[in-house]
Design a protein around this motif. Structure first.
Motif, PDB file in Angstrom:
ATOM      1  N   ILE A  14       0.847  -1.200   0.000  1.00 35.26           N
ATOM      2  CA  ILE A  14       0.000   0.000   0.000  1.00 35.26           C
ATOM      3  C   ILE A  14       0.884   1.252   0.000  1.00 35.26           C
ATOM      4  N   ALA A  15       1.895   1.237   0.861  1.00 38.46           N
ATOM      5  CA  ALA A  15       2.794   2.392   0.952  1.00 38.46           C
ATOM      6  C   ALA A  15       3.499   2.622  -0.386  1.00 38.46           C
ATOM      7  N   ASN A  16       3.951   1.534  -0.995  1.00 35.10           N
ATOM      8  CA  ASN A  16       4.643   1.665  -2.288  1.00 35.10           C
ATOM      9  C   ASN A  16       3.710   2.191  -3.374  1.00 35.10           C
ATOM     10  N   ALA A  17       2.493   1.680  -3.405  1.00 32.82           N
ATOM     11  CA  ALA A  17       1.544   2.132  -4.438  1.00 32.82           C
ATOM     12  C   ALA A  17       1.219   3.614  -4.234  1.00 32.82           C
ATOM     13  N   HIS A  18       0.961   3.996  -2.992  1.00 30.00           N
ATOM     14  CA  HIS A  18       0.583   5.390  -2.738  1.00 30.00           C
ATOM     15  C   HIS A  18       1.745   6.346  -3.012  1.00 30.00           C
ATOM     16  N   ALA A  19       2.954   5.941  -2.626  1.00 30.97           N
ATOM     17  CA  ALA A  19       4.111   6.812  -2.902  1.00 30.97           C
ATOM     18  C   ALA A  19       4.228   7.040  -4.409  1.00 30.97           C
ATOM     19  N   ARG A  20       3.975   5.979  -5.150  1.00 33.84           N
ATOM     20  CA  ARG A  20       4.098   6.040  -6.614  1.00 33.84           C
ATOM     21  C   ARG A  20       3.078   7.020  -7.205  1.00 33.84           C
ATOM     22  N   ILE A  21       1.873   7.010  -6.669  1.00 28.34           N
ATOM     23  CA  ILE A  21       0.827   7.877  -7.221  1.00 28.34           C
ATOM     24  C   ILE A  21       1.039   9.325  -6.738  1.00 28.34           C
ATOM     25  N   MET A  22       1.509   9.458  -5.508  1.00 26.04           N
ATOM     26  CA  MET A  22       1.807  10.811  -5.009  1.00 26.04           C
ATOM     27  C   MET A  22       2.975  11.418  -5.801  1.00 26.04           C
ATOM     28  N   TRP A  23       3.894  10.564  -6.223  1.00 23.58           N
ATOM     29  CA  TRP A  23       4.978  11.034  -7.102  1.00 23.58           C
ATOM     30  C   TRP A  23       4.377  11.604  -8.395  1.00 23.58           C
ATOM     31  N   ALA A  24       3.383  10.889  -8.924  1.00 25.25           N
ATOM     32  CA  ALA A  24       2.750  11.333 -10.180  1.00 25.25           C
ATOM     33  C   ALA A  24       2.066  12.688 -10.003  1.00 25.25           C
ATOM     34  N   MET A  25       1.624  12.979  -8.776  1.00 24.48           N
ATOM     35  CA  MET A  25       0.993  14.279  -8.525  1.00 24.48           C
ATOM     36  C   MET A  25       2.063  15.377  -8.380  1.00 24.48           C
ATOM     37  N   GLY A  26       3.288  14.970  -8.179  1.00 31.03           N
ATOM     38  CA  GLY A  26       4.377  15.948  -8.107  1.00 31.03           C
ATOM     39  C   GLY A  26       5.070  16.003  -6.755  1.00 31.03           C
ATOM     40  N   MET A  27       4.625  15.186  -5.802  1.00 30.15           N
ATOM     41  CA  MET A  27       5.266  15.239  -4.475  1.00 30.15           C
ATOM     42  C   MET A  27       6.603  14.509  -4.524  1.00 30.15           C
ATOM     43  N   ARG A  28       7.558  15.025  -3.756  1.00 28.80           N
ATOM     44  CA  ARG A  28       8.921  14.519  -3.827  1.00 28.80           C
ATOM     45  C   ARG A  28       9.485  14.298  -2.424  1.00 28.80           C
ATOM     46  N   PRO A  29      10.540  13.448  -2.318  1.00 27.20           N
ATOM     47  CA  PRO A  29      11.173  13.241  -1.010  1.00 27.20           C
ATOM     48  C   PRO A  29      11.567  14.587  -0.398  1.00 27.20           C
ATOM     49  N   GLY A  30      11.365  14.707   0.865  1.00 30.72           N
ATOM     50  CA  GLY A  30      11.732  15.961   1.540  1.00 30.72           C
ATOM     51  C   GLY A  30      10.580  16.938   1.653  1.00 30.72           C
ATOM     52  N   ASP A  31       9.555  16.792   0.809  1.00 30.85           N
ATOM     53  CA  ASP A  31       8.386  17.674   0.916  1.00 30.85           C
ATOM     54  C   ASP A  31       7.674  17.411   2.255  1.00 30.85           C
ATOM     55  N   THR A  32       7.139  18.462   2.848  1.00 29.42           N
ATOM     56  CA  THR A  32       6.303  18.249   4.037  1.00 29.42           C
ATOM     57  C   THR A  32       4.868  18.023   3.565  1.00 29.42           C
ATOM     58  N   ILE A  33       4.259  16.945   4.065  1.00 28.25           N
ATOM     59  CA  ILE A  33       2.892  16.612   3.627  1.00 28.25           C
ATOM     60  C   ILE A  33       1.980  16.542   4.844  1.00 28.25           C
ATOM     61  N   CYS A  34       1.005  17.451   4.862  1.00 27.92           N
ATOM     62  CA  CYS A  34       0.066  17.527   5.976  1.00 27.92           C
ATOM     63  C   CYS A  34      -1.126  16.603   5.710  1.00 27.92           C
ATOM     64  N   VAL A  35      -1.366  15.690   6.629  1.00 30.01           N
ATOM     65  CA  VAL A  35      -2.533  14.807   6.512  1.00 30.01           C
ATOM     66  C   VAL A  35      -3.596  15.344   7.475  1.00 30.01           C
ATOM     67  N   ALA A  36      -4.610  15.992   6.897  1.00 30.26           N
ATOM     68  CA  ALA A  36      -5.621  16.664   7.722  1.00 30.26           C
ATOM     69  C   ALA A  36      -6.946  15.902   7.618  1.00 30.26           C
ATOM     70  N   ALA A  37      -6.925  14.668   8.081  1.00 26.20           N
ATOM     71  CA  ALA A  37      -8.142  13.835   8.116  1.00 26.20           C
ATOM     72  C   ALA A  37      -8.058  13.009   9.388  1.00 26.20           C
ATOM     73  N   ILE A  38      -9.209  12.571   9.845  1.00 28.19           N
ATOM     74  CA  ILE A  38      -9.249  11.904  11.154  1.00 28.19           C
ATOM     75  C   ILE A  38      -8.426  10.606  11.143  1.00 28.19           C
ATOM     76  N   PHE A  39      -7.617  10.429  12.191  1.00 31.04           N
ATOM     77  CA  PHE A  39      -6.877   9.172  12.360  1.00 31.04           C
ATOM     78  C   PHE A  39      -7.701   8.247  13.235  1.00 31.04           C
ATOM     79  N   SER A  40      -8.438   7.386  12.568  1.00 31.15           N
ATOM     80  CA  SER A  40      -9.290   6.438  13.280  1.00 31.15           C
ATOM     81  C   SER A  40      -9.248   5.166  12.460  1.00 31.15           C
ATOM     82  N   LEU A  41     -10.384   4.522  12.284  1.00 24.98           N
ATOM     83  CA  LEU A  41     -10.394   3.343  11.420  1.00 24.98           C
ATOM     84  C   LEU A  41     -10.420   3.732   9.946  1.00 24.98           C
TER      85      LEU A  41
END
Ligand code: 8LQ
Length: 481
Positions: free
Chosen positions: A140-167
């Protein structure tokens, strides 16, 4: 051709240290740009492997397929897959989990290998548990990193996850991708009171490159920031990616968010069960979403027959995991509605393309005097209306034998201050827009800005009491009071 497909094996194996060349727009350039027919040939082999694996490990699939007269050895083409493999539904998963608790008889790994437990909210009936193995979490981590790369995100970028951490898998999936990408993960979360103001303050301090949440929340957060005297454009965000509800692929909503923050907006997301849910996910240069077929094989199907509809047509996505071992979903019917187009896309990928994203759940369609309308289409029409204050509610009720609809729409602050004339003009504009775009004649109410409640999760804008009304009538006709 599979020899050149990067990190493509069954069971899936990933090199967790791998990163593409920093200048590459692709994570796996061959897998993403190969001729679609060659990819389909590789997918067929994977489907044969996955089906044989599920048949051996999951009584759930074995009994379903035996009953349908399907055996994995019969799978010789993608057409066989579509014609012979029955779809499964969320209700099947629920009933499997109630008879074989807690993870159902489709858990294909020993329970000891379960690494994360997530699940559905369970607001309508028994919740479903997602049991995700350690190896699947890596996939899952590998697939998501790959798609986030396609959006333009790169190593070192700060990425804010602003959604509830629950289930909820949204936040966790975005976090797993950010970590694998080598980004600075900033799991701010959401859901507690006062968090929006604090989030705005942190965004202003940290100036992250990326942001994840729901489109509704991004708009609410910008409104909160502005109220607190902050300028969301100064947060310095460059990429905002969204899932969970329509919005990011609705042009007027996307433009509104882009305008509020000065950032690029990407849509993604299928279903929690289908994690890596970013397999429907945007890429720089291509509006809407791509269907990353080598992660989850997606067929857009006729909702009745479950056969693929031609490209250019509407249908419901039916999903099959290609890189999951713990609870692989094989032909899970989504119940959503989309339109798919054939690749290649402007970003050079050869995947099918969903230019309008997911329009909504088929069940959420509202029929008023013979006109069918989806809540996201109402949102699109209102968002295009000058002066729209950012929220609305759709009330559907039954008066006599007719369904009636009323839309309560906020006018923005500037307009509201201008008084009666402007309110009347806005009322006329909204009515015209709904009629011209959707053919709808609905009663419209114009209300002050901030009249409707905001949410940090998925918006619920439709209040439909027709079912309650029908229920009451049935009770009355049945003689009970
Ligand atoms: N749904 C999800 N993503 C959507 C999108 N981009 N556009 C329109 N509708 C969307 C964890 C991810 O956020 C995926 C998710 O929300 O999973 P859930 O909670 O299981 O909800 C799935 C439903 O959300 C889908 O069936 C779509 O109707 C909607």
């Amino acid at each position: 051709m599979t020899a050149r497909m990067e990190q493509w094996s069954f069971p899936p194996k990933f090199d967790d240290g791998y990163l593409p060349d920093p200048d590459s727009r692709y994570w796996f350039s061959h897998r993403e740009t190969m001729p679609a027919a060659d990819r389909d040939a590789a997918i067929l082999v994977r489907l044969q492997e996955i089906c044989a694996y599920a048949y051996d490990h999951a009584p759930f699939y074995r009994s379903k397929w035996d009953e349908a007269g399907f055996h994995p050895s019969q799978l010789k083409s993608l057409e066989d897959f579509e014609e012979r493999v029955p779809v499964i539904r969320k209700a099947d998963l629920r009933s499997s989990q109630s008879s074989a608790p807690p993870f159902g008889d489709y858990l294909c790994v020993p329970e000891g290998e379960v690494h994360h437990i997530h699940g559905t909210s369970g607001t309508t009936g028994r919740p479903t548990a997602f049991a995700i193995s350690r190896e699947d979490w890596r996939a899952i981590a590998n697939a998501h990193a790959r798609i986030m790369w396609a959006m333009g995100m790169r190593p070192g970028d700060t990425i804010c996850v602003a959604a509830i951490f629950s289930l909820y898998m949204g936040s966790w999936g975005a976090l797993a991708g950010a970590e694998r990408l080598g980004a600075k993960a900033f799991p701010f979360g959401a859901g507690a009171s006062g968090m929006s103001s604090r989030c705005a303050q942190w965004l202003d301090m940290l100036k992250p490159a990326g942001f994840y949440g729901t489109p509704t929340y991004a708009i609410h957060l910008a409104e909160t920031a502005i109220k607190d005297g902050l300028d969301p454009r100064k947060f310095g965000l460059r990429y905002m990616f969204f899932s969970g509800e329509p919005g990011a692929s609705i042009p007027a909503v996307r433009e509104r968010i882009e305008d509020l923050y000065g950032a690029s907006v990407f849509d993604c997301g299928s279903m929690g069960e289908m994690t890596p849910w970013m397999h429907l996910g945007g890429a720089r240069g291509t509006p809407g979403m791509l269907s990353w077929q080598d992660i989850v094989y997606t067929e857009v199907c006729d909702p009745e027959t479950h056969s693929r509809v031609p490209y250019g047509s509407r249908g419901t996505p039916v999903y099959t995991h290609l890189e999951r071992m713990s609870q692989p979903m094989i032909r899970l019917e989504s119940g959503d509605l989309t339109i798919w187009e054939d690749g290649p896309t402007p970003c050079g990928r050869t995947y099918p393309h969903l230019p309008m994203g997911i329009i909504g759940r088929i069940d959420d369609m509202i029929t008023i005097r013979g006109e069918n309308v989806y809540p996201s289409e109402i949102e699109a029409a209102l968002s295009k209306t000058d002066g729209y204050g950012g929220e609305h509610r759709v009330f559907v009720t039954r008066e006599g034998t007719m369904d009636e609809m009323m839309i309560s729409v906020e006018l923005d602050d500037a307009g509201w201050q201008q008084g009666d004339e402007r309110r009347k003009a806005f009322h006329a504009q909204v009515s015209r827009q709904l009629h011209d775009m959707l053919g709808l004649r609905a009663a419209v109410e114009v209300v002050a800005p901030n009249s409707h409640e905001r949410t940090d999760f998925k918006a619920k804008r439709v209040i439909d009491d027709r079912e309650a009304f029908a229920e009451m009538r049935r009770r009355q006709e049945g003689g009970s009071s």
